[in-house]
Design a protein around this motif. Structure first.
Motif, PDB file in Angstrom:
ATOM      1  N   THR A  30       0.828  -1.205   0.000  1.00  0.00           N
ATOM      2  CA  THR A  30       0.000   0.000   0.000  1.00  0.00           C
ATOM      3  C   THR A  30       0.866   1.261   0.000  1.00  0.00           C
ATOM      4  O   THR A  30       1.797   1.392   0.808  1.00  0.00           O
ATOM      5  CB  THR A  30      -0.925   0.013   1.236  1.00  0.00           C
ATOM      6  N   GLY A  31       0.561   2.157  -0.918  1.00  0.00           N
ATOM      7  CA  GLY A  31       1.268   3.423  -1.002  1.00  0.00           C
ATOM      8  C   GLY A  31       2.546   3.380  -1.809  1.00  0.00           C
ATOM      9  O   GLY A  31       3.190   4.415  -2.019  1.00  0.00           O
ATOM     10  N   ARG A  32       2.921   2.214  -2.285  1.00  0.00           N
ATOM     11  CA  ARG A  32       4.176   2.092  -3.028  1.00  0.00           C
ATOM     12  C   ARG A  32       3.909   2.108  -4.541  1.00  0.00           C
ATOM     13  O   ARG A  32       2.818   1.762  -4.995  1.00  0.00           O
ATOM     14  CB  ARG A  32       4.916   0.835  -2.602  1.00  0.00           C
ATOM     15  N   VAL A  33       4.906   2.512  -5.296  1.00  0.00           N
ATOM     16  CA  VAL A  33       4.794   2.646  -6.751  1.00  0.00           C
ATOM     17  C   VAL A  33       5.764   1.673  -7.409  1.00  0.00           C
ATOM     18  O   VAL A  33       6.930   1.565  -7.007  1.00  0.00           O
ATOM     19  CB  VAL A  33       5.092   4.087  -7.207  1.00  0.00           C
ATOM     20  N   ALA A  34       5.264   0.967  -8.428  1.00  0.00           N
ATOM     21  CA  ALA A  34       6.077  -0.028  -9.124  1.00  0.00           C
ATOM     22  C   ALA A  34       6.057   0.221 -10.621  1.00  0.00           C
ATOM     23  O   ALA A  34       5.037   0.614 -11.192  1.00  0.00           O
ATOM     24  CB  ALA A  34       5.553  -1.436  -8.835  1.00  0.00           C
ATOM     25  N   VAL A  35       7.190  -0.024 -11.263  1.00  0.00           N
ATOM     26  CA  VAL A  35       7.281  -0.059 -12.718  1.00  0.00           C
ATOM     27  C   VAL A  35       7.679  -1.482 -13.089  1.00  0.00           C
ATOM     28  O   VAL A  35       8.655  -2.014 -12.550  1.00  0.00           O
ATOM     29  CB  VAL A  35       8.328   0.939 -13.252  1.00  0.00           C
ATOM     30  N   VAL A  36       6.901  -2.100 -13.992  1.00  0.00           N
ATOM     31  CA  VAL A  36       7.171  -3.478 -14.406  1.00  0.00           C
ATOM     32  C   VAL A  36       7.393  -3.494 -15.912  1.00  0.00           C
ATOM     33  O   VAL A  36       6.457  -3.277 -16.684  1.00  0.00           O
ATOM     34  CB  VAL A  36       6.019  -4.429 -14.028  1.00  0.00           C
ATOM     35  N   ILE A  37       8.637  -3.739 -16.319  1.00  0.00           N
ATOM     36  CA  ILE A  37       8.952  -3.834 -17.740  1.00  0.00           C
ATOM     37  C   ILE A  37       8.536  -5.223 -18.216  1.00  0.00           C
ATOM     38  O   ILE A  37       8.839  -6.225 -17.591  1.00  0.00           O
ATOM     39  CB  ILE A  37      10.456  -3.618 -17.987  1.00  0.00           C
ATOM     40  N   GLY A  38       7.818  -5.275 -19.341  1.00  0.00           N
ATOM     41  CA  GLY A  38       7.230  -6.539 -19.770  1.00  0.00           C
ATOM     42  C   GLY A  38       6.038  -6.908 -18.905  1.00  0.00           C
ATOM     43  O   GLY A  38       5.697  -8.084 -18.764  1.00  0.00           O
ATOM     44  N   GLY A  39       5.388  -5.890 -18.335  1.00  0.00           N
ATOM     45  CA  GLY A  39       4.370  -6.119 -17.314  1.00  0.00           C
ATOM     46  C   GLY A  39       2.997  -6.510 -17.799  1.00  0.00           C
ATOM     47  O   GLY A  39       2.100  -6.751 -16.985  1.00  0.00           O
ATOM     48  N   ALA A  40       2.772  -6.580 -19.104  1.00  0.00           N
ATOM     49  CA  ALA A  40       1.437  -6.891 -19.608  1.00  0.00           C
ATOM     50  C   ALA A  40       1.294  -8.316 -20.113  1.00  0.00           C
ATOM     51  O   ALA A  40       0.206  -8.728 -20.508  1.00  0.00           O
ATOM     52  CB  ALA A  40       1.071  -5.923 -20.740  1.00  0.00           C
ATOM     53  N   LEU A  41       2.383  -9.073 -20.086  1.00  0.00           N
ATOM     54  CA  LEU A  41       2.344 -10.439 -20.610  1.00  0.00           C
ATOM     55  C   LEU A  41       3.052 -11.407 -19.671  1.00  0.00           C
ATOM     56  O   LEU A  41       3.999 -11.038 -18.977  1.00  0.00           O
ATOM     57  CB  LEU A  41       3.041 -10.521 -21.971  1.00  0.00           C
ATOM     58  N   GLY A  42       2.617 -12.654 -19.674  1.00  0.00           N
ATOM     59  CA  GLY A  42       3.331 -13.733 -19.010  1.00  0.00           C
ATOM     60  C   GLY A  42       3.659 -13.478 -17.554  1.00  0.00           C
ATOM     61  O   GLY A  42       2.818 -13.043 -16.771  1.00  0.00           O
ATOM     62  N   ILE A  43       4.899 -13.740 -17.190  1.00  0.00           N
ATOM     63  CA  ILE A  43       5.336 -13.555 -15.807  1.00  0.00           C
ATOM     64  C   ILE A  43       5.188 -12.106 -15.380  1.00  0.00           C
ATOM     65  O   ILE A  43       4.757 -11.809 -14.261  1.00  0.00           O
ATOM     66  CB  ILE A  43       6.798 -14.016 -15.653  1.00  0.00           C
ATOM     67  N   GLY A  44       5.535 -11.180 -16.270  1.00  0.00           N
ATOM     68  CA  GLY A  44       5.405  -9.766 -15.949  1.00  0.00           C
ATOM     69  C   GLY A  44       3.982  -9.377 -15.594  1.00  0.00           C
ATOM     70  O   GLY A  44       3.753  -8.583 -14.673  1.00  0.00           O
ATOM     71  N   TYR A  45       3.030  -9.943 -16.317  1.00  0.00           N
ATOM     72  CA  TYR A  45       1.624  -9.671 -16.018  1.00  0.00           C
ATOM     73  C   TYR A  45       1.268 -10.164 -14.616  1.00  0.00           C
ATOM     74  O   TYR A  45       0.580  -9.464 -13.852  1.00  0.00           O
ATOM     75  CB  TYR A  45       0.712 -10.339 -17.052  1.00  0.00           C
ATOM     76  N   GLU A  46       1.712 -11.362 -14.267  1.00  0.00           N
ATOM     77  CA  GLU A  46       1.402 -11.906 -12.944  1.00  0.00           C
ATOM     78  C   GLU A  46       2.035 -11.069 -11.842  1.00  0.00           C
ATOM     79  O   GLU A  46       1.462 -10.915 -10.759  1.00  0.00           O
ATOM     80  CB  GLU A  46       1.865 -13.356 -12.848  1.00  0.00           C
ATOM     81  N   ILE A  47       3.208 -10.517 -12.108  1.00  0.00           N
ATOM     82  CA  ILE A  47       3.845  -9.630 -11.135  1.00  0.00           C
ATOM     83  C   ILE A  47       3.036  -8.349 -10.992  1.00  0.00           C
ATOM     84  O   ILE A  47       2.746  -7.893  -9.879  1.00  0.00           O
ATOM     85  CB  ILE A  47       5.294  -9.328 -11.566  1.00  0.00           C
ATOM     86  N   SER A  48       2.645  -7.741 -12.120  1.00  0.00           N
ATOM     87  CA  SER A  48       1.827  -6.522 -12.090  1.00  0.00           C
ATOM     88  C   SER A  48       0.528  -6.773 -11.342  1.00  0.00           C
ATOM     89  O   SER A  48       0.110  -5.965 -10.492  1.00  0.00           O
ATOM     90  CB  SER A  48       1.520  -6.059 -13.514  1.00  0.00           C
ATOM     91  N   ARG A  49      -0.105  -7.872 -11.653  1.00  0.00           N
ATOM     92  CA  ARG A  49      -1.382  -8.233 -11.021  1.00  0.00           C
ATOM     93  C   ARG A  49      -1.224  -8.375  -9.500  1.00  0.00           C
ATOM     94  O   ARG A  49      -2.023  -7.820  -8.727  1.00  0.00           O
ATOM     95  CB  ARG A  49      -1.879  -9.546 -11.622  1.00  0.00           C
ATOM     96  N   ALA A  50      -0.196  -9.084  -9.075  1.00  0.00           N
ATOM     97  CA  ALA A  50       0.022  -9.285  -7.639  1.00  0.00           C
ATOM     98  C   ALA A  50       0.322  -7.961  -6.933  1.00  0.00           C
ATOM     99  O   ALA A  50      -0.146  -7.718  -5.820  1.00  0.00           O
ATOM    100  CB  ALA A  50       1.155 -10.282  -7.418  1.00  0.00           C
ATOM    101  N   PHE A  51       1.098  -7.109  -7.583  1.00  0.00           N
ATOM    102  CA  PHE A  51       1.396  -5.806  -6.987  1.00  0.00           C
ATOM    103  C   PHE A  51       0.120  -4.998  -6.775  1.00  0.00           C
ATOM    104  O   PHE A  51      -0.090  -4.410  -5.711  1.00  0.00           O
ATOM    105  CB  PHE A  51       2.346  -5.024  -7.897  1.00  0.00           C
ATOM    106  N   VAL A  52      -0.736  -4.955  -7.797  1.00  0.00           N
ATOM    107  CA  VAL A  52      -1.987  -4.192  -7.689  1.00  0.00           C
ATOM    108  C   VAL A  52      -2.878  -4.773  -6.598  1.00  0.00           C
ATOM    109  O   VAL A  52      -3.431  -4.033  -5.767  1.00  0.00           O
ATOM    110  CB  VAL A  52      -2.734  -4.179  -9.039  1.00  0.00           C
ATOM    111  N   LEU A  53      -3.021  -6.089  -6.573  1.00  0.00           N
ATOM    112  CA  LEU A  53      -3.885  -6.731  -5.579  1.00  0.00           C
ATOM    113  C   LEU A  53      -3.373  -6.546  -4.158  1.00  0.00           C
ATOM    114  O   LEU A  53      -4.127  -6.714  -3.192  1.00  0.00           O
ATOM    115  CB  LEU A  53      -4.037  -8.222  -5.887  1.00  0.00           C
TER     116      LEU A  53
END
Length: 333
Positions: free
Chosen positions: A19-42
């Motif tokens: 909560t309150g933190r900001v993340a940048v995920v390169i390759g974040g819309a596909l595959g492993i990157g997507y799962e990382i982005s999703r987990a960060f948001v959740l």
């Protein structure tokens, strides 16, 4: 079948409250990157996903908002890691517009495939898997430094996705020149392995030894092995080895691989677990959550790491301009 054995054989998932933190995920819309982005948001983070194709970004945002709610703090921006000038433009803009950056995950990549060059005239494996993402780190590093000085804030993290395939790199690797990098005689596995070797060397002997330690920055940089994962990248084996060989390798990798969510667990642990700071695991290579990997002899060669660092900055200056590299000691006030 994999869903049955997953709780027993798969790695454990560990994601801390973001909560309150900001993340940048390169390759974040596909595959492993997507799962990382999703987990960060959740888990409460604001996430900026970066990918090359607009339709991939739009679909990823749509799927995450469907799960997390329309007010989920997620956005996508386009950038091609195979274009250094575009990379400079996009990430200089992010650096100027954002107030903080807590998590930088670099998960874009090309799997083992035939030799080819980017528009910058660089081996595409080397540029997309290492050089372009290294440049992202450089451009965003002042923002990470700024965030590290905020009170009551966990140390920012930089996490690269490497691979156990770094062991497949040619033994005669020196990182001495662009001519050495641009070697069309190298096979698909060797090209991929060299780029993943570069990541481990660049994190340990570059970011940590040449930037973080001299600056005394409270920032952690790690590389991780996600495992063999059932993503669309496995289909690239068919391009790497046309004919029956490529089809057989693809089938084997899909049969033995982890599911995509499991493939994100090492990176999620490296990005968010308090263990990293408590254990002082800066510059480490992890093969699973909480498990230190044993790098190859090449990946433990400090001289090779220094050569990679110098060559990486030299290539970027040659392709983008003498002022392309941001001062690693700079901070945004």
């Amino acid at each position: 079948m994999q869903s049955v054995v997953k709780p027993v054989l798969g790695p454990r998932k560990e994601v801390s409250d973001l909560t309150g933190r900001v993340a940048v995920v390169i390759g974040g819309a596909l595959g492993i990157g997507y799962e990382i982005s999703r987990a960060f948001v959740l888990n409460g983070a604001r996430v900026i996903m970066v990918n090359r194709k607009e339709e991939q970004g739009d679909e990823a945002v749509k799927k995450i908002k469907k799960e997390a709610g329309d007010d989920a703090n997620i956005q996508w921006i386009p950038c091609d890691m195979g274009d250094l000038k575009q990379t400079k433009e996009r990430f200089t803009k992010i650096r100027s517009e954002e107030n903080r950056l807590d998590l930088l995950v670099l998960s874009a990549g090309i799997n083992a495939n035939q030799y080819g060059e980017t528009n910058d005239g660089i081996d595409r494996h080397f540029q997309v898997n290492w050089l372009g993402q290294f440049y992202v780190c450089n451009l965003l590093y002042p923002l990470l430094r700024k965030t590290s000085k905020f009170p009551d804030t966990p140390a920012p993290r930089i996490v690269f996705l490497s691979s156990e395939q770094h062991r497949s790199s040619q033994k005669a690797v020196h990182f001495a020149s662009l001519d050495e990098i641009n070697n069309p005689k190298m096979g698909p596995v060797e090209l991929y392995g060299r780029s993943k070797l570069a990541i481990i060397l660049g994190v340990k002997y570059g970011l940590v030894e040449r930037v973080i330690k001299p600056n005394k920055d409270n920032i952690y940089a790690l590389s991780v092995h996600p495992g063999a994962v059932n993503t669309a990248m496995q289909q690239q084996w068919k391009e790497a080895y046309p004919g029956i060989t490529g089809k057989l390798i693809t089938s084997a990798m899909l049969a033995m691989g982890r599911d995509v969510e499991q493939g994100s667990f090492s990176a999620l642990y490296a990005a968010s677990s308090p263990d990293i700071e408590e254990r002082g695991w800066n510059g480490y290579y992890l093969t699973d959550p909480g498990e230190k990997g044993k790098e190859s002899a090449q990946a433990s060669n400090a001289n090779l790491g220094a050569a990679l660092w110098n060559l990486s900055q030299q290539i970027i200056k040659e392709k983008v301009g003498d002022d392309a590299i941001t001062n690693w000691s700079a901070a945004i006030v």
